[in-house]
Structures are given as C-alpha cells and as structure tokens.
Design a protein around this motif. Sequence first.
Motif, PDB file in Angstrom:
ATOM      1  N   LEU A 154       0.814  -1.209   0.000  1.00 41.71           N
ATOM      2  CA  LEU A 154       0.000   0.000   0.000  1.00 41.71           C
ATOM      3  C   LEU A 154       0.857   1.273   0.000  1.00 41.71           C
ATOM      4  N   GLU A 155       1.916   1.278   0.784  1.00 40.73           N
ATOM      5  CA  GLU A 155       2.783   2.454   0.866  1.00 40.73           C
ATOM      6  C   GLU A 155       3.439   2.747  -0.487  1.00 40.73           C
ATOM      7  N   HIS A 156       3.785   1.698  -1.210  1.00 41.88           N
ATOM      8  CA  HIS A 156       4.391   1.861  -2.528  1.00 41.88           C
ATOM      9  C   HIS A 156       3.364   2.422  -3.517  1.00 41.88           C
ATOM     10  N   VAL A 157       2.146   1.904  -3.468  1.00 36.14           N
ATOM     11  CA  VAL A 157       1.087   2.389  -4.352  1.00 36.14           C
ATOM     12  C   VAL A 157       0.841   3.872  -4.089  1.00 36.14           C
ATOM     13  N   GLU A 158       0.783   4.254  -2.835  1.00 35.47           N
ATOM     14  CA  GLU A 158       0.566   5.660  -2.476  1.00 35.47           C
ATOM     15  C   GLU A 158       1.697   6.542  -2.998  1.00 35.47           C
ATOM     16  N   MET A 159       2.936   6.109  -2.804  1.00 36.63           N
ATOM     17  CA  MET A 159       4.082   6.876  -3.280  1.00 36.63           C
ATOM     18  C   MET A 159       4.060   7.005  -4.803  1.00 36.63           C
ATOM     19  N   VAL A 160       3.815   5.905  -5.499  1.00 35.53           N
ATOM     20  CA  VAL A 160       3.780   5.921  -6.963  1.00 35.53           C
ATOM     21  C   VAL A 160       2.654   6.830  -7.452  1.00 35.53           C
ATOM     22  N   PHE A 161       1.501   6.747  -6.816  1.00 33.63           N
ATOM     23  CA  PHE A 161       0.358   7.569  -7.214  1.00 33.63           C
ATOM     24  C   PHE A 161       0.673   9.057  -7.079  1.00 33.63           C
ATOM     25  N   PHE A 162       1.132   9.465  -5.903  1.00 31.75           N
ATOM     26  CA  PHE A 162       1.330  10.890  -5.644  1.00 31.75           C
ATOM     27  C   PHE A 162       2.648  11.456  -6.178  1.00 31.75           C
ATOM     28  N   GLU A 163       3.697  10.657  -6.195  1.00 32.14           N
ATOM     29  CA  GLU A 163       5.007  11.193  -6.564  1.00 32.14           C
ATOM     30  C   GLU A 163       5.420  10.908  -8.002  1.00 32.14           C
ATOM     31  N   TRP A 164       4.862   9.876  -8.615  1.00 28.54           N
ATOM     32  CA  TRP A 164       5.232   9.546  -9.989  1.00 28.54           C
ATOM     33  C   TRP A 164       4.102   9.861 -10.969  1.00 28.54           C
ATOM     34  N   VAL A 165       2.934   9.271 -10.741  1.00 28.86           N
ATOM     35  CA  VAL A 165       1.853   9.361 -11.725  1.00 28.86           C
ATOM     36  C   VAL A 165       1.149  10.719 -11.675  1.00 28.86           C
ATOM     37  N   ALA A 166       0.763  11.160 -10.500  1.00 26.35           N
ATOM     38  CA  ALA A 166       0.006  12.415 -10.397  1.00 26.35           C
ATOM     39  C   ALA A 166       0.747  13.613 -10.999  1.00 26.35           C
ATOM     40  N   PRO A 167       2.040  13.795 -10.732  1.00 23.08           N
ATOM     41  CA  PRO A 167       2.714  14.948 -11.331  1.00 23.08           C
ATOM     42  C   PRO A 167       2.725  14.937 -12.859  1.00 23.08           C
ATOM     43  N   VAL A 168       2.677  13.771 -13.450  1.00 25.85           N
ATOM     44  CA  VAL A 168       2.665  13.654 -14.911  1.00 25.85           C
ATOM     45  C   VAL A 168       1.250  13.847 -15.462  1.00 25.85           C
ATOM     46  N   CYS A 169       0.238  13.322 -14.760  1.00 25.58           N
ATOM     47  CA  CYS A 169      -1.107  13.223 -15.330  1.00 25.58           C
ATOM     48  C   CYS A 169      -2.128  14.242 -14.826  1.00 25.58           C
ATOM     49  N   TYR A 170      -1.867  14.909 -13.721  1.00 25.21           N
ATOM     50  CA  TYR A 170      -2.923  15.710 -13.089  1.00 25.21           C
ATOM     51  C   TYR A 170      -3.455  16.839 -13.956  1.00 25.21           C
ATOM     52  N   THR A 171      -2.647  17.422 -14.811  1.00 20.97           N
ATOM     53  CA  THR A 171      -3.124  18.543 -15.621  1.00 20.97           C
ATOM     54  C   THR A 171      -4.229  18.125 -16.588  1.00 20.97           C
ATOM     55  N   ASN A 172      -4.302  16.848 -16.908  1.00 20.46           N
ATOM     56  CA  ASN A 172      -5.365  16.366 -17.798  1.00 20.46           C
ATOM     57  C   ASN A 172      -6.747  16.650 -17.204  1.00 20.46           C
ATOM     58  N   GLY A 173      -6.850  16.576 -15.900  1.00 20.90           N
ATOM     59  CA  GLY A 173      -8.135  16.820 -15.247  1.00 20.90           C
ATOM     60  C   GLY A 173      -8.426  18.278 -14.977  1.00 20.90           C
ATOM     61  N   LEU A 174      -7.459  19.140 -15.204  1.00 20.55           N
ATOM     62  CA  LEU A 174      -7.643  20.562 -14.927  1.00 20.55           C
ATOM     63  C   LEU A 174      -8.036  21.370 -16.155  1.00 20.55           C
ATOM     64  N   THR A 175      -8.032  20.750 -17.314  1.00 19.57           N
ATOM     65  CA  THR A 175      -8.351  21.474 -18.544  1.00 19.57           C
ATOM     66  C   THR A 175      -9.825  21.286 -18.902  1.00 19.57           C
ATOM     67  N   PRO A 176     -10.439  22.304 -19.511  1.00 22.72           N
ATOM     68  CA  PRO A 176     -11.850  22.189 -19.881  1.00 22.72           C
ATOM     69  C   PRO A 176     -12.126  21.040 -20.854  1.00 22.72           C
ATOM     70  N   VAL A 177     -11.219  20.825 -21.798  1.00 23.44           N
ATOM     71  CA  VAL A 177     -11.347  19.712 -22.735  1.00 23.44           C
ATOM     72  C   VAL A 177     -10.053  18.897 -22.637  1.00 23.44           C
ATOM     73  N   PRO A 178     -10.038  17.909 -21.742  1.00 23.99           N
ATOM     74  CA  PRO A 178      -8.812  17.130 -21.532  1.00 23.99           C
ATOM     75  C   PRO A 178      -8.343  16.426 -22.804  1.00 23.99           C
ATOM     76  N   PRO A 179      -7.045  16.474 -23.063  1.00 20.50           N
ATOM     77  CA  PRO A 179      -6.512  15.810 -24.251  1.00 20.50           C
ATOM     78  C   PRO A 179      -6.563  14.283 -24.157  1.00 20.50           C
ATOM     79  N   VAL A 180      -6.505  13.740 -22.950  1.00 24.85           N
ATOM     80  CA  VAL A 180      -6.526  12.280 -22.770  1.00 24.85           C
ATOM     81  C   VAL A 180      -7.865  11.896 -22.159  1.00 24.85           C
TER      82      VAL A 180
END
Length: 118
Positions: free
Chosen positions: A37-63
């Motif tokens: 669980l600790e690894h999943v949390e770290m990967v989610f917040f420190e690896w994946v989220a910084p790369v992907c989070y902007t997709n959810g912040l745009t009015p028309v997400p590219p992905v």
Amino acid sequence: MGNQLTDIDLCEALSDIFVDNEVDYEYIASVAKHFPLEHVEMVFFEWVAPVCYTNGLTPVPPVWTFFEREQLWEDIQLIRQKKKTENKIEKIKMNIRQCFLRRYLAKDWQCLKDKLID
C-alpha cells in the motif's frame, strides 16, 4: 508479461484516475493489490500524479481514454530524474505541487485505498 506485475503496470493502472472518463477503481485495485500500500501511495502521488494531473484541470482534456504506456513511463522517469537534480527553488515548487496534489486527489486516493483494504 506473465503474472509478475511491474511498476510500469502499476503506473499505467493508476493513470486511469486521470482520464476524462468514469474511473474504474475496481480495475485499478486489481493491479495495485499486488504491491504494498505504501508503494502504491508513493507511486500515485510522486510519480503518476505529477505527470497526469493537468489532464483533469483542462476544460477539454486531451486524454480521455488512456495514457500511452511508454510515453507515461518516459515522462515519469523524467520527473524522477529531475527530482534528483533540482535546485532549491525547484524543490520548493515541487513540494508545493505535492501538497496541492495530496489535497486535490484525496477523494480519489481514498476510493482506491478503500478498495485495496477491503
């Protein structure tokens, strides 16, 4: 691939939280349950989220269906490398972004965590 899941498999599954579609927490949990669980949390917040989070912040997400696996992994590796070599200002900016992501994604993390703990 066999039965052995890798970090890239975990990242790919976690990236589904950021697509412009309904999130399938059951599927993501079916992959994430193979990791601590600790690894999943770290990967989610420190690896994946910084790369992907902007997709959810745009009015028309590219992905809106999926992040391309190899590009996602390449982008994650760039962030991980940058983290090792950044200056003090960049570290402060990265820490602020981490605080924002933890708050912004708290509900998503809790939904996934609930599926993993069941």
